[in-house]
Design a protein around this motif. Structure first.
Motif, mmCIF file in Angstrom:
data_model
loop_
_atom_site.group_PDB
_atom_site.id
_atom_site.type_symbol
_atom_site.label_atom_id
_atom_site.label_comp_id
_atom_site.label_asym_id
_atom_site.label_seq_id
_atom_site.Cartn_x
_atom_site.Cartn_y
_atom_site.Cartn_z
ATOM 1 N N TYR A 184 -9.100 -6.279 19.102
ATOM 2 C CA TYR A 184 -8.150 -7.178 18.875
ATOM 3 C C TYR A 184 -7.158 -7.397 19.031
ATOM 4 O O TYR A 184 -6.160 -8.146 18.886
ATOM 5 N N ALA A 185 -6.485 -5.910 19.808
ATOM 6 C CA ALA A 185 -5.515 -6.144 20.626
ATOM 7 C C ALA A 185 -5.245 -7.095 21.773
ATOM 8 O O ALA A 185 -4.329 -8.197 21.685
ATOM 9 N N ALA A 186 -6.326 -8.077 22.222
ATOM 10 C CA ALA A 186 -6.638 -9.585 22.361
ATOM 11 C C ALA A 186 -6.507 -10.055 22.354
ATOM 12 O O ALA A 186 -5.980 -11.254 22.244
ATOM 13 N N ALA A 187 -7.606 -10.158 20.809
ATOM 14 C CA ALA A 187 -7.225 -11.809 20.337
ATOM 15 C C ALA A 187 -7.370 -11.653 18.296
ATOM 16 O O ALA A 187 -9.054 -11.393 17.971
ATOM 17 N N PRO A 188 -5.847 -10.858 18.086
ATOM 18 C CA PRO A 188 -6.111 -10.735 17.008
ATOM 19 C C PRO A 188 -7.114 -11.107 15.554
ATOM 20 O O PRO A 188 -6.780 -12.547 15.771
ATOM 21 N N SER A 189 -7.770 -11.330 14.815
ATOM 22 C CA SER A 189 -7.890 -11.525 13.725
ATOM 23 C C SER A 189 -8.539 -11.332 12.608
ATOM 24 O O SER A 189 -8.451 -9.851 12.505
ATOM 25 N N ARG A 190 -8.500 -12.140 11.222
ATOM 26 C CA ARG A 190 -8.596 -11.148 10.149
ATOM 27 C C ARG A 190 -10.012 -10.153 9.924
ATOM 28 O O ARG A 190 -10.340 -9.135 9.810
ATOM 29 N N GLY A 191 -11.468 -10.293 10.603
ATOM 30 C CA GLY A 191 -12.834 -10.458 11.053
ATOM 31 C C GLY A 191 -11.840 -8.816 11.733
ATOM 32 O O GLY A 191 -12.355 -8.176 10.969
ATOM 33 N N LEU A 192 -11.918 -9.196 12.681
ATOM 34 C CA LEU A 192 -11.455 -8.137 13.674
ATOM 35 C C LEU A 192 -10.883 -6.756 12.794
ATOM 36 O O LEU A 192 -11.021 -5.280 12.561
ATOM 37 N N LEU A 193 -10.116 -7.419 12.139
ATOM 38 C CA LEU A 193 -8.710 -5.837 11.172
ATOM 39 C C LEU A 193 -9.392 -6.059 10.252
ATOM 40 O O LEU A 193 -9.682 -4.642 10.514
ATOM 41 N N ILE A 194 -10.415 -6.637 9.497
ATOM 42 C CA ILE A 194 -11.150 -5.594 8.450
ATOM 43 C C ILE A 194 -12.058 -5.074 9.503
ATOM 44 O O ILE A 194 -12.521 -3.684 8.195
ATOM 45 N N ALA A 195 -12.908 -5.521 9.965
ATOM 46 C CA ALA A 195 -13.777 -4.692 10.941
ATOM 47 C C ALA A 195 -12.810 -2.946 11.340
ATOM 48 O O ALA A 195 -13.245 -1.866 11.112
ATOM 49 N N THR A 196 -12.193 -3.117 11.945
ATOM 50 C CA THR A 196 -11.370 -1.551 12.479
ATOM 51 C C THR A 196 -11.059 -0.894 11.376
ATOM 52 O O THR A 196 -11.212 0.276 11.091
ATOM 53 N N GLY A 197 -11.143 -1.709 9.826
ATOM 54 C CA GLY A 197 -10.008 -0.735 8.888
ATOM 55 C C GLY A 197 -11.670 0.142 8.224
ATOM 56 O O GLY A 197 -11.171 1.195 8.180
ATOM 57 N N VAL A 198 -12.180 -1.123 8.310
ATOM 58 C CA VAL A 198 -13.373 -0.375 7.804
ATOM 59 C C VAL A 198 -14.248 1.204 8.384
ATOM 60 O O VAL A 198 -14.477 2.140 8.373
ATOM 61 N N ALA A 199 -13.908 0.230 9.421
ATOM 62 C CA ALA A 199 -14.796 1.743 11.311
ATOM 63 C C ALA A 199 -13.606 2.688 11.002
ATOM 64 O O ALA A 199 -14.033 4.150 10.482
ATOM 65 N N LEU A 200 -12.308 2.605 11.086
ATOM 66 C CA LEU A 200 -11.782 3.772 10.571
ATOM 67 C C LEU A 200 -12.169 4.188 9.549
ATOM 68 O O LEU A 200 -11.822 5.773 8.587
ATOM 69 N N GLY A 201 -11.377 3.957 7.819
ATOM 70 C CA GLY A 201 -12.222 4.406 6.694
ATOM 71 C C GLY A 201 -13.507 5.107 7.284
ATOM 72 O O GLY A 201 -13.935 6.432 5.927
ATOM 73 N N LEU A 202 -14.821 5.201 7.397
ATOM 74 C CA LEU A 202 -15.407 5.742 7.225
ATOM 75 C C LEU A 202 -16.105 6.436 8.758
ATOM 76 O O LEU A 202 -16.608 7.562 7.854
ATOM 77 N N ALA A 203 -14.775 6.799 9.116
ATOM 78 C CA ALA A 203 -14.523 8.128 10.132
ATOM 79 C C ALA A 203 -14.244 8.988 9.203
ATOM 80 O O ALA A 203 -14.709 10.472 9.297
ATOM 81 N N LEU A 204 -13.354 8.191 7.983
ATOM 82 C CA LEU A 204 -12.602 9.440 7.487
ATOM 83 C C LEU A 204 -13.530 9.621 6.424
ATOM 84 O O LEU A 204 -13.306 10.789 6.033
ATOM 85 N N GLY A 205 -14.531 9.244 5.590
ATOM 86 C CA GLY A 205 -15.561 9.726 5.030
ATOM 87 C C GLY A 205 -16.300 10.742 5.836
ATOM 88 O O GLY A 205 -16.941 10.985 4.902
ATOM 89 N N ALA A 206 -16.594 10.957 6.702
ATOM 90 C CA ALA A 206 -17.694 11.229 7.418
ATOM 91 C C ALA A 206 -16.978 13.079 8.143
ATOM 92 O O ALA A 206 -17.717 13.393 8.021
ATOM 93 N N LYS A 207 -15.684 12.690 8.004
ATOM 94 C CA LYS A 207 -15.402 14.233 8.401
ATOM 95 C C LYS A 207 -13.693 14.100 8.283
ATOM 96 O O LYS A 207 -13.190 12.903 8.844
ATOM 97 N N PHE A 208 -13.356 15.706 8.225
ATOM 98 C CA PHE A 208 -11.562 15.212 7.985
ATOM 99 C C PHE A 208 -11.107 14.832 9.243
ATOM 100 O O PHE A 208 -9.933 14.392 9.322
#
Length: 552
Positions: A184-208
């Motif tokens: 995302y830092a190289a080429a910001p896009s709406r898709g990458l923003l959503i994907a990054t946020g989802v990945a971070l949310g799934l990480a928080l849903g995996a372990k504290f």
């Protein structure tokens, strides 16, 4: 077909072969290792979420991975949920887990192995993400293959991919979030923003402890901005104030992660996440277990624990490659957005060390895949590319040899510095060596040596009687329910003592010196690195001591 496509096809084929090798070794693990300490609880908790619609069981871990592990049971045979045990024990997850795994009328492996294969799939995905990031970062197919090879040859990744522990899920989603933010830092896009946020949310849903990954991403973004980089929402005018643009980006990313995290709780049970986090932040108040390092026991741990542990548990071929790959990293520091490759694992490691939850290498597993990607940089060692690739080949062969030597018991893997499992036990214990997985090896050993019954001090929640093991119980830790067992006659022709590694060190026993007199004695066998067998036949004093322990 163009030469470019041929090379791409060869690279894809190499990665598929590596993943197949990883999976086949995982199947060997499943056949050779029994349930580890927490697996019955994790499987039962996930199954209870599906079956009861409640998230009350085992709240000290988020539900995402437990839901995934239990899915094969829900959409498969659907064993009966032990409502009677849950009611009688007021939802004690230890008793419920034991009842589900050993009292459902099905073989424990029939319930456990499908769930373990779900986690093994996540481990394969870790290798894929590490390899893809290496390919994208270094611009080399060889680097991508090398990173995937380091991952599939890592005994620690294999071991933790084959048991129901939340660490591999956290590792996958945390690594994915870091990689996506790098893109995302190289080429910001709406898709990458959503994907990054989802990945971070799934990480928080995996372990504290995913909060530490979030902190690492924040630190990486801060350093990236200091170096002149820009993190902003897609379409933000270049003239907008950088600080305000970064705050808006961080808010939007955090919101997406929060919504994703709430979805893992079915939204209506989202309050359970806060309760579980509170439990983890107050672990000491709940009488959390003992920790072991260099012959010492502690309930509060050590700040330097992981500094001692990683050089003993990480394959030396990987460590050498990562150290040399750091030199190649200098070539790309100006434009490679290296902050997202280096800073998140450093922050995670620092916070894990500060937390002093010194339970094993699994706690810092999210750090290790960054070494795969870093070590792959040897494939692009600038003017010394031929020498770098030669060193890369040596490090990969070294790692493959370590992997083969560790199979099918990679939980107890230690590298050459430690001197293997028996040498590693001098420094660390717990899930680094002995997680209660060794009863299948004990069953085979007793059958092959014609031993009828043994004196047994087993650490774990598996059931010796489920393997037909006859035993006289000794002081132990982890047994759920009645102790079981029998009494060996004093005039029996054989007197064989079996002690789990953790019990041999007294890590969780009320008296840590219970088996101190055995530590200098040469065992007749060490099974899977975690089960110590002592033949006491003819040693009347030793037999008396063991029988006295059994009477306590």
């Amino acid at each position: 077909m163009t030469w470019h496509r041929v090379r791409s096809a060869v690279a894809i084929g190499a990665v598929m072969v590596l993943l197949a090798w990883f999976w086949s070794r995982g199947e060997q693990f499943l056949a050779a290792n029994g349930p580890t300490f927490d697996e019955p609880v994790h499987l039962a908790a996930g199954y209870s979420y599906w079956t009861t619609g409640s998230f009350r069981l085992n709240p000290e871990h988020p539900p995402l991975l437990k839901l995934l592990w239990a899915a094969p049971l829900v959409f498969g045979d659907r064993p009966a949920y032990p409502y009677d045990v849950a009611a009688a024990t007021r939802d004690d997850h230890w008793h419920i887990g034991t009842a589900l795994l050993f009292g459902s009328g099905r073989a424990p492996r029939a319930l456990l192995d499908p769930a373990r294969r779900v986690n093994l799939t996540l481990g394969c995905c870790v290798a894929l993400v590490a390899g893809w990031w290496a390919y994208r970062y270094w611009g080399s197919r060889l680097a991508g293959i090398a990173a995937c090879a380091f991952a599939t040859a890592d005994p620690n990744l294999l071991a933790l991919s084959c048991v129901l522990t939340t660490d591999v899920g956290l590792t996958l989603f945390g690594l994915l979030a870091c990689y996506l933010l790098w893109e995302y830092a190289a080429a910001p896009s709406r898709g990458l923003l959503i994907a990054t946020g989802v990945a971070l949310g799934l990480a928080l849903g995996a372990k504290f402890s995913a909060l530490a990954i979030g902190a690492g991403l924040g630190a990486a973004g801060f350093v990236y901005a200091l170096r002149g980089g820009r993190l902003a929402l897609p379409g933000t005018p270049t003239g907008a104030p950088p600080r305000r643009a970064a705050i808006e980006f961080a808010f939007r990313l955090g919101l997406i992660a929060l919504v994703t995290l709430a979805a893992t709780y079915g939204f209506v049970h989202f309050d359970q996440w806060g309760r579980g986090l509170k439990f983890q932040l107050t672990r000491a108040d709940h009488g959390d277990g003992m920790m072991y390092l260099n012959g010492e026991l502690s309930r509060t741990g050590w700040y330097h624990y992981f500094l001692v542990l990683l050089p003993l548990k990480v394959p030396l071929g990987l460590m050498v490659a990562a150290a040399l790959g750091a030199g190649a990293l200098r070539r790309s520091c100006a434009s490679g957005r290296w902050e997202f490759l280096l800073i998140p694992p450093m922050v995670f490691f620092a916070l894990a060390s500060y937390s002093r939850v010194d339970l094993g290498v699994r706690v810092v597993l999210p750090v290790v895949p960054f070494l795969y990607t870093l070590g792959a940089g040897l494939a692009c060692a600038g003017c010394c590319r031929c020498a770098g690739r030669g060193l890369l080949a040596v490090c990969l062969v070294w790692s493959f040899v370590s992997a083969v030597r560790a199979d099918p018991h990679p939980i107890a893997y230690f590298n050459e510095i430690a001197g293997g499992p028996r040498g590693g036990l001098r420094y660390v214990a717990d899930s680094n060596v002995d997680w209660g997985q060794g009863l299948p090896q004990l069953k085979d050993y007793l059958a092959s040596h014609g031993i009828g019954a043994v004196y047994l001090s087993y650490f774990g929640t598996d059931r010796p009687e489920a393997y037909g093991i006859r035993f006289q119980p000794l002081p132990t830790y982890g047994r759920v329910g009645a102790p079981g067992g029998e009494t060996i006659p004093a005039d029996a022709p054989r007197h064989v003592l079996v002690v789990s590694a953790n019990n041999l060190l007294g890590v969780y026993l009320n008296d840590r010196d219970t088996f101190k007199w055995l530590r200098a004695r040469e065992p007749a066998a060490v099974l899977g690195g975690c089960i110590y067998v002592f033949d006491l036949t003819g040693d009347e004093d030793a037999v008396r001591r063991v029988r006295a322990l059994s009477a306590e």
